[in-house]
Scaffold this active site. Structure first.
Site: not given
Ligand code: AMP
Ligand code: ADP
Length: 216
Positions: A88, A160, A172
């Protein structure tokens, strides 16, 4: 097949990853899911990540890099994997390249799911999953065939995410543009980038993904 799914929150990465898992039998490695499990288990990583995730901010690179590096060594990743929500940041992308080199494996492709920003709040705020098997649904776009019953496992319990609010989408999306969108150029320059139209309906996006995978 070793894939990366790229796209803003709500683009459809998890939805497409679940379909690739079913068709190709390779695991979905979602850092978001792994971090949510760590938060639920109140591990050291979970305690570090909880507030950042709730606020829609990124968790430090060192934390997610370590999680993924360890996960890639598991037996179920030997035949390939789908990285969903990782890398990311450019630091994470460089770390991915270094860890794959060290493990002697190559990246097959990066699939970028392209969507208009204006639909993301609707996608994210309508999202829910089966509490038992993790199958993904949407209030409007993807309802279970029988209301209140999971298509995949028959469970009647759904959940959720606390961060799936219209308010966090703004934070985000900023994190996505600032930190993640430069990866599109990064992987284009490496000849790995494939794009799909994520505005199409779910089956059409899957068909496009299948076409890309068939060509690898
Ligand atoms: P997601 O499920 O991919 O929408 O991720 C949910 C949250 O987890 C994000 O908003 C970040 O806070 C954290 N997160 C997930 N993957 C990453 C990553 N590769 N790098 C940094 N934070 C992450
Ligand atoms: P991401 O993993 O990229 O954050 P998801 O795959 O969880 O996104 O999708 C977000 C929400 O949008 C889910 O509720 C999902 O059912 C729905 N969704 C996913 N792809 C599409 C699509 N192509 N059209 C309409 N809704 C979609």
């Amino acid at each position: 097949m070793r894939l990366i799914l790229l796209g803003p929150p709500g683009a459809g990465k998890g939805t497409q990853a679940q379909r690739i898992v079913e068709k190709y039998g390779i695991p979905q490695l979602s850092t978001g899911d792994m971090l949510r499990a760590a938060v639920a288990a109140k591990t050291e990583v979970g305690l570090k990540a909880e507030a950042l995730m709730r606020d829609g901010k990124l968790v430090p690179d060192s934390v997610v890099n370590a999680i993924i590096s360890e996960r890639l060594d598991a037996d179920d990743c030997k035949g390939g994997f789908i990285l969903d929500g990782f890398p990311r940041t450019l630091i994470q992308a460089d770390a991915t390249e270094a860890m794959m080199k060290e493990k002697g494996i190559d990246l097959s492709a990066v699939i970028s799911i392209e969507v208009d920003d204006k639909i993301l709040a609707d996608r994210v705020s309508g999202r829910y999953t089966c509490a038992n098997c993790g199958a993904g649904y949407h209030d409007v776009n993807l309802k279970p065939k029988v209301e209140g019953v999971c298509d995949r496992c028959g469970s009647t319990h759904f959940k959720r995410r606390p961060d799936d609010t219209r308010e966090t989408v703004v934070t985000r999306l900023s994190a996505y543009y600032r930190e993640t969108s430069p990866l599109i150029g990064y992987y284009y320059a490496k000849g790995k980038l494939k794009t799909v139209d994520g505005m199409a309906d779910i089956d059409k996006v899957s068909a496009e993904v299948d076409r890309i995978l068939a060509g690898l």
